[in-house]
Design an enzyme around this catalytic site. Structure first.
Site, PDB file in Angstrom:
ATOM      1  N   GLY A  11       6.424  46.915-120.252  1.00 39.81           N
ATOM      2  CA  GLY A  11       7.810  46.471-120.272  1.00 39.81           C
ATOM      3  C   GLY A  11       8.335  46.440-121.694  1.00 39.81           C
ATOM      4  NE  ARG A  72       5.697  50.539-113.462  1.00 38.85           N
ATOM      5  CZ  ARG A  72       6.318  50.415-112.300  1.00 38.85           C
ATOM      6  NH1 ARG A  72       5.931  51.151-111.256  1.00 38.85           N
ATOM      7  NH2 ARG A  72       7.324  49.598-112.154  1.00 38.85           N
ATOM      8  CG  ASP A 103      -2.342  42.141-119.530  1.00 35.43           C
ATOM      9  OD1 ASP A 103      -1.399  42.894-119.214  1.00 35.43           O
ATOM     10  OD2 ASP A 103      -2.762  41.228-118.805  1.00 35.43           O
ATOM     11  CB  THR A 126       4.547  41.222-123.517  1.00 35.74           C
ATOM     12  OG1 THR A 126       4.934  40.455-122.369  1.00 35.74           O
ATOM     13  CG2 THR A 126       3.450  40.456-124.242  1.00 35.74           C
ATOM     14  CG  ASP A 128       5.760  38.280-119.600  1.00 33.15           C
ATOM     15  OD1 ASP A 128       6.914  37.908-119.336  1.00 33.15           O
ATOM     16  OD2 ASP A 128       5.267  39.336-119.153  1.00 33.15           O
ATOM     17  CG  ASP A 130       1.234  37.481-120.590  1.00 28.59           C
ATOM     18  OD1 ASP A 130       1.431  38.180-121.614  1.00 28.59           O
ATOM     19  OD2 ASP A 130       1.327  37.948-119.447  1.00 28.59           O
ATOM     20  NE  ARG A 172       2.830  40.027-117.171  1.00 28.84           N
ATOM     21  CZ  ARG A 172       1.810  40.817-117.441  1.00 28.84           C
ATOM     22  NH1 ARG A 172       1.656  41.932-116.759  1.00 28.84           N
ATOM     23  NH2 ARG A 172       0.956  40.549-118.400  1.00 28.84           N
TER      24      ARG A 172
END
Lengths: 321, 321, 321, 321
Positions: A11, A72, A103, A126, A128, A130, A172
């Site tokens: 993303g 992708r 990741d 990212t 996120d 995370d 997420r």
């Protein structure tokens, strides 16, 4: 080292362009050429490569998205795809690769290095936040700021109408954005996947806050919470008898001009990535921990779990009274 | 005339506070007192009234929402409710009423005057711009700006991922916001309720634009279009075979700091409402047409239809190539 | 501890309101009452005190400035003034004081405690980020963001006109804002007081960048640099023969809605200040170092020097090529 | 007509890119090629021309500045320079020229047509809104919005410190920006060149407003007012004995993402310019009057004077109480 490549994958996140710019300019300072790869790993397989000079990255530091594009790639998930990618990179004289992404992208980078020997360094890109191994990811601060801007606007209406708003933010499986937005937005409640707060407690808490004189409430829900904002809204309406509105902020959180914090983080990491590759470092993600740049082996970034800031979580509860 | 009242009703809109401020300060200049009514017509029935002086409206011109609050009132829909409201207003010495809201609010205001003889003047306060008798409503410009900010952010991601985004904007049965946002946001397509554009034409157009080299598309859908963004997204995916994302911008469009245009419009109309009531005008909405303040009888504001700007619509099509 | 007071002092900074809110709500959770002091130390001397409950601080987290006001107090600089202040606080039942401000305010707080025994805790509230004992001060992130927004706009014009802009940002004797803005804004040059970069080097560097193909330049100057933007502009014009424009961003950097980072920092520190006072801590400033809350004795905050991030400074030079 | 050219001239203004995009795409729809001229009239003389297709203007509608650049051209002020320019344009097959700029640019365009017979159409591109023949110029709305954002921030500090701010906004000899900003920003006073308000009246008014309980004041000064903000600040300090701060907003008002209103205006006018040239119209500026596109002979745009909106001016005075 004479030539390295850079790509953005997964993303898109605000600040990716600042990172690309830093890679290109830092490399130029060290006499290293930089090849930009279009559309993530897809571009490595398709050989969509072109040299990027310092002027090519002028005037992009303030732009959202990524000038290199991202996509992708199913083919890259196979060893054959990665072999093709490595061949293209080698044919182009690429001796090292900077991968900016999350990741999933780091998995790909890791296998490309393990199987094909291409030296890789990852940068955490990212919204996120995370990834283990960095306090902040590139794009996270901007995403929080964007979500917060939306919450501020919703509060105008919530306060004017005495209404309950349930707002779903991105992240997420992680509650980092939700937690920051909840505190900064003065939200009454926050639900994150890291905590299994029973929804009954939230409903009871809303009831109490209404009794204490609050006439409107904002409830932040991380997208990783079961059922998201829609389910929480339904349960609140059933539990309180009051009308509630659900809002899913969605993809606007990915875009926009990056904040200063994201531009600076991206600039520092992009600069460090070049130095790391040039000095023989590989197979790691560079992150920022306690304001210092640290290296984390790529597999650790997804194997180890980064918890939310528990002190912030406690603080959010106290300040919502 | 010694004392008038002001209330905000219906959905909140940015600029309502600027209008309240203008009513209060303009009245003070003419030696007229102003009573603020809390939570729309509900406050008239419950007698939730209080005097507002020039200092009470300091530092509110830049705030979204409405300091007076707004609410739906079921009781006000009955003659008995309106009789109660009129009694409360008269007991408080109120000789005229400024109602800031949309067509539902103007219905109420109209009946209050017809049945109870309370002089009323309406000001167009709604983000939807769907009132006959004014080129622009208070809140519309800010809502367009907010929606446009979101589109700009989505375009970052759309461009980075070669993706189709379907974005639903507010506007109830009207396509004004959608049309403005489509042109200003450089959207590839726009669907509005005023036009029965077959969805097949949109799909065909997206196909052609892809063939012309566009790798991403933004499609704006007004909320009044059948099925909204979700249905359009599904039909586009079926028709093109490409993945599309739907985003519903929702209530963020109602909030936020009003733009200069909305603050100026609200200030002018608030000032004019006081002069109108003081000079015996009643039963009209004040609006802005060709940059002049004009009066329109309240029933005309909902009975007559305000079309979208057809030239803009044509222009949107041309510029999307 | 049953009752504490809170005041804001010195220049206002975005996030002060979030800190006030956190103090009030955190105290309420612990059963402690909070007294708001108007206009800094002036309010302690004049006894301008009032109780603040959790509802009194609703809807202020997003507001710039300070709801308590701030002012310089000449009387507070004398022991007599501080004695009067302490007497007023004690008469109001105040057992501890949270002072949100910069080093000047901490001086006052320190003497109030030393002379009068009033327990004080300081929170770093200044846009300048020039306090030892904290990585970031409340208001700093917002100020950087505001300055950056201005730089982004100036770059539009600089790029369109092939022009040199010299921009002066705030920061008093410190270059923190200038350095962050320079990196995040992609500035070509930055001058900070911590570095005695000869202006000739800057001029030479601009000459070289023009030779490398840059047609516009942005030079960031911290206000603490001798002569500020005006002098630098003059020297650049003399040294390059090119026209340059000077812009002093000024007080806009103090205002505006605080960023999420500032609201979160202010919330955490405000919460921690109450706990600190309640547990007997006094005479310290609470700051954030490596994302943890740390205590620093008040005198150290002004006696010790906080350097700029030298790695950032090096990075700024590299990325400007 | 097979090929036309477009250029931007004079000071850059937000929305110029939207106008360029509209010219290019509208022309493409009519089968007309468009040549972009770099750096205004300088590019016509130097032959800095290149074809622009619909894809070349993708993703620029939201960008401030002008992708074509702009510059002053001394050579174009002579008949010889204009002869050279015309020759270059003819050699490139250009049959008409769209000039986006202000009155200086229109002078040049006018002489180019008169002397050399090149068909020209002007579009009003300046933040100052000082052109006769259009209600709004491209860039004006954005400039007002930017200035207003700054005022909102200054008010935070003004309110926190009980301070007087004197703010100078752009507008050359015209007070349009100042007036809009004053009303929308809730300024206490406004000084514009169109009005010879004696400064004593302003000082007296500030004194009265302080007596009425206002503790802070914002005074807007148009740059065309004698002495600007600095002089007004000095006179206020002398006249009231209070401290006042002067801020000159400067070039930030020229930049930034254009507002929706500016993008829509630019899109409509760009589209109309192509149709006008194609249908044989020339020597006029296209503007918007009462929401309709109108043509004004170029010399009238600078010979006739556009007054400020006097009703707004009156309104500003009333609402500042």
């Amino acid at each position: 080292m004479k030539r390295i490549a850079v790509l953005t994958s997964g993303g898109d996140a605000p600040g990716m362009n600042a990172a690309i710019r830093a890679v290109v300019r830092s490399a130029a300072c060290q006499g290293i050429e930089v090849v930009g790869v279009r559309r993530g790993f897809t571009g490595t397989i398709e050989g969509d490569l072109r040299l990027l000079g310092p002027r090519d990255v002028a005037n992009i530091i303030q732009r959202g998205g990524t000038i290199l594009g991202t996509a992708r790639s199913h083919r890259f998930r196979s060893p054959e795809g990665r072999a093709q990618a490595a061949e293209n990179l080698r044919n182009f004289g690429v001796e090292g690769l900077v991968v900016i992404g999350g990741d999933g992208s780091f998995h790909g980078a890791h296998y490309l290095m393990e199987e094909q020997g291409i030296p890789v360094v990852g940068l955490p890109g990212t919204i996120d936040n995370d990834l283990y191994g960095t306090d902040y990811t590139i794009g996270y601060d901007t995403a929080v700021e964007t979500a917060l801007g939306a919450i501020d606007k919703l509060r105008d209406t919530a306060a004017s109408h005495d209404r309950i708003f349930v707002v779903e933010v991105m992240g997420r499986k992680a509650g980092h954005i939700a937690l920051d937005v909840a505190i900064a937005g003065g939200a009454e409640e926050v639900l994150i996947p890291e905590d299994n707060l029973p929804i009954e407690r939230v409903i009871e808490s809303i009831r109490q806050s209404i009794e204490r004189g609050k006439t409107s409430s904002i409830v932040i829900v991380a997208e990783g919470v079961d059922g998201g904002a829609m389910r929480v809204r339904d349960l609140i309406e059933q539990g309180t008898g009051l009308e509630a509105r659900a809002t899913i902020l969605g993809h606007i959180q990915r875009g926009g001009t990056p904040t200063s914090a994201d531009r600076i983080l991206a600039s520092r990491l992009g600069d460090a990535a070049v130095s790391a590759l040039a000095s023989g470092t590989r197979g790691v993600m560079l992150g920022i921990v306690n304001n210092r740049i640290v290296e984390t082996p790529l597999p650790e970034t997804w194997e180890r779990h980064k918890d939310v800031n528990r002190e912030l979580y406690r603080c959010a509860k106290i300040l919502a009274i």
